[in-house]
Design an enzyme around this catalytic site. Structure first.
Site, short mmCIF file in Angstrom:
data_model
loop_
_atom_site.label_atom_id
_atom_site.label_comp_id
_atom_site.label_asym_id
_atom_site.label_seq_id
_atom_site.Cartn_x
_atom_site.Cartn_y
_atom_site.Cartn_z
N ARG A 9 0.84 -1.16 0.04
CA ARG A 9 0.03 0.10 0.04
C ARG A 9 0.62 1.37 0.13
O ARG A 9 0.62 2.31 0.72
CB ARG A 9 -0.93 -0.04 1.31
N ARG A 38 -4.08 6.26 0.71
CA ARG A 38 -4.36 7.58 1.38
C ARG A 38 -3.69 8.12 2.33
O ARG A 38 -3.81 9.25 2.68
CB ARG A 38 -5.74 6.81 2.20
N ARG A 71 -7.32 11.09 -6.31
CA ARG A 71 -8.67 10.36 -5.73
C ARG A 71 -9.91 10.94 -6.07
O ARG A 71 -11.00 10.41 -6.63
CB ARG A 71 -8.26 9.59 -4.49
N ASP A 75 -6.77 -3.42 -7.66
CA ASP A 75 -7.17 -4.07 -6.28
C ASP A 75 -7.39 -5.25 -6.76
O ASP A 75 -7.69 -5.83 -7.81
CB ASP A 75 -8.52 -3.36 -5.82
#
Ligand code: CP3
Length: 347
Positions: A24, A28, A37, A74
């Protein structure tokens, strides 16, 4: 630096330096990700917009001295490409059509020509073209067990009891679903490799759900089939298996799948895993994502412990699971600097 340190470690060669990447690493916790995003609209729109997804893949490489980029996509792209309805509800995680009977399994489509797979492969190609020579591009998919559990539950579930019960009872729809996911995963990873992925990682996030012969059937056997088939189709492309929560069974997973590296969750003692592994298999990971969240002396101490335990030629520096969204990006720089400083002193 011209060689790719990640590929050297995975191919049993002496690397020029210890390869580093983070699960990751695009996401975020990065303000530039959050900005893009918002522009993209939904998370899935971002995954299927090759230009934007490639830009997100490259964002952490612009900030940090890393040795690998991981494709931004994903694990649920595979069920989506098979025709399963999927959306990501803000703050709730993924919501899928439930696939838990013979009719639903029969409706699943092959992924080879799906538009979702084409879009992801375009991201791979764009990203590979833009990467510096010493950075390797990692493709990935979810392992059949983890992906099946999301399909059977219809999303995130605390205990995954319906899926775990199916793995124990093996109704014919479940056996067929797992077979279909093995086939889809082979085709999906092959397509990523053909588009430019240089190594692949198989994420079995819920491997720790299962025990004994059920673990063997639902975790080991499907991953073994995928890894064997990939090695047949693309013999030079290394496979990293992350069976999260496999604990003392990581060694058996490595031996049975022939993986070039295994990812290790933070709960395990890295030294013990390394001793039991075949010489040809490297270890990846193990740093607690909460150490990275904390930063400072705690992070420094944990990084040091890990580096003392694993020689550079057997190690891919990484976390035991993904970066927490609340992580300060400066802590990632701190961890990387600590690894580079440690190895410079030992050189
Ligand atoms: O590691 C990377 O930087 C590459 C991209 C990547 C994502 N998901 C992006 C993502 C990878 C490799 C994954 C794998 C993934 N996805 C796994 C296996 C690894 C693990 O974490 O155990 C799983 C189980 C999923 C399924 C998934 N995707 C869930 C449960 C969620 C919701 C929870 C969450 O973190 O929001 C996602 C969404 C997701 N996948 C995000 C990102 C950056 C957040 C989406 C957003 O921007 O809102």
């Amino acid at each position: 630096m011209s060689r790719k340190a990640l590929l050297d470690v995975l191919q049993n060669k002496i690397p020029e330096r210890r390869p580093i990447w983070f699960m990751r690493q695009a996401g975020r916790y990065l303000p530039e990700y959050r900005k893009l995003r918002v522009q993209a609209g939904s998370f899935l729109d971002l995954c299927y917009s090759p230009k934007l997804a490639s830009e997100v893949t490259l964002q952490p490489l612009k900030r940090y001295d890393l040795d690998a980029a991981i494709l931004f996509a994903d694990i649920l792209v595979v069920p989506h490409a098979m025709g399963v309805g999927l959306r990501f509800a803000e703050g709730e995680g993924p919501i899928l059509d439930v696939v838990a009977d013979a009719e639903a399994v029969k409706r699943l489509k092959a992924v080879k020509t799906a538009k979702e797979v084409k879009a992801v492969c375009e991201t791979v190609a764009l990203t590979r073209y833009a990467l510096p020579d010493h950075v390797a591009l990692i493709g990935f998919c979810g392992a059949p067990w983890t992906v099946a559990s999301y399909m059977i539950e219809g999303g995130t579930s605390e205990e995954r009891l319906k899926a775990r019960l199916a793995a124990h009872e093996r109704p014919s729809w479940y056996v067929e679903l797992m077979d279909r996911l093995v086939e889809a995963s082979c085709d999906y990873l092959s397509a990523q490799i053909e588009a430019g992925a240089e190594a692949v990682q198989i994420f079995d996030s819920w491997a720790g759900d299962l025990t004994g012969d059920v673990f063997e059937e639902a975790v080991v056997a499907p991953i073994r089939t995928i890894a064997t088939e990939l090695q047949r189709r693309h013999p030079s492309v290394p496979v990293i298996v992350f069976a999260r929560g496999a604990g003392s069974k990581h060694t058996a997973v490595a031996a049975a799948t022939g993986a070039q590296a295994v990812g290790i969750e933070q709960a395990m003692e890295l030294g013990a895993v390394l001793m039991a592994l075949p010489d040809s298999c490297a270890v990846q990971g193990n740093l607690d994502p909460v150490s990275l969240l904390a930063g400072g002396e705690r992070l420094a101490a944990r990084v040091h412990d890990i580096l003392e335990t694993v020689p550079m030629n057997r190690h891919v520096f990484n976390l035991g699971h993904g970066i927490k969204p609340a992580t300060d990006p400066a802590h990632v720089s701190q961890a990387i600097a600590a690894v580079r400083a440690f190895d410079a002193l030992r050189a």
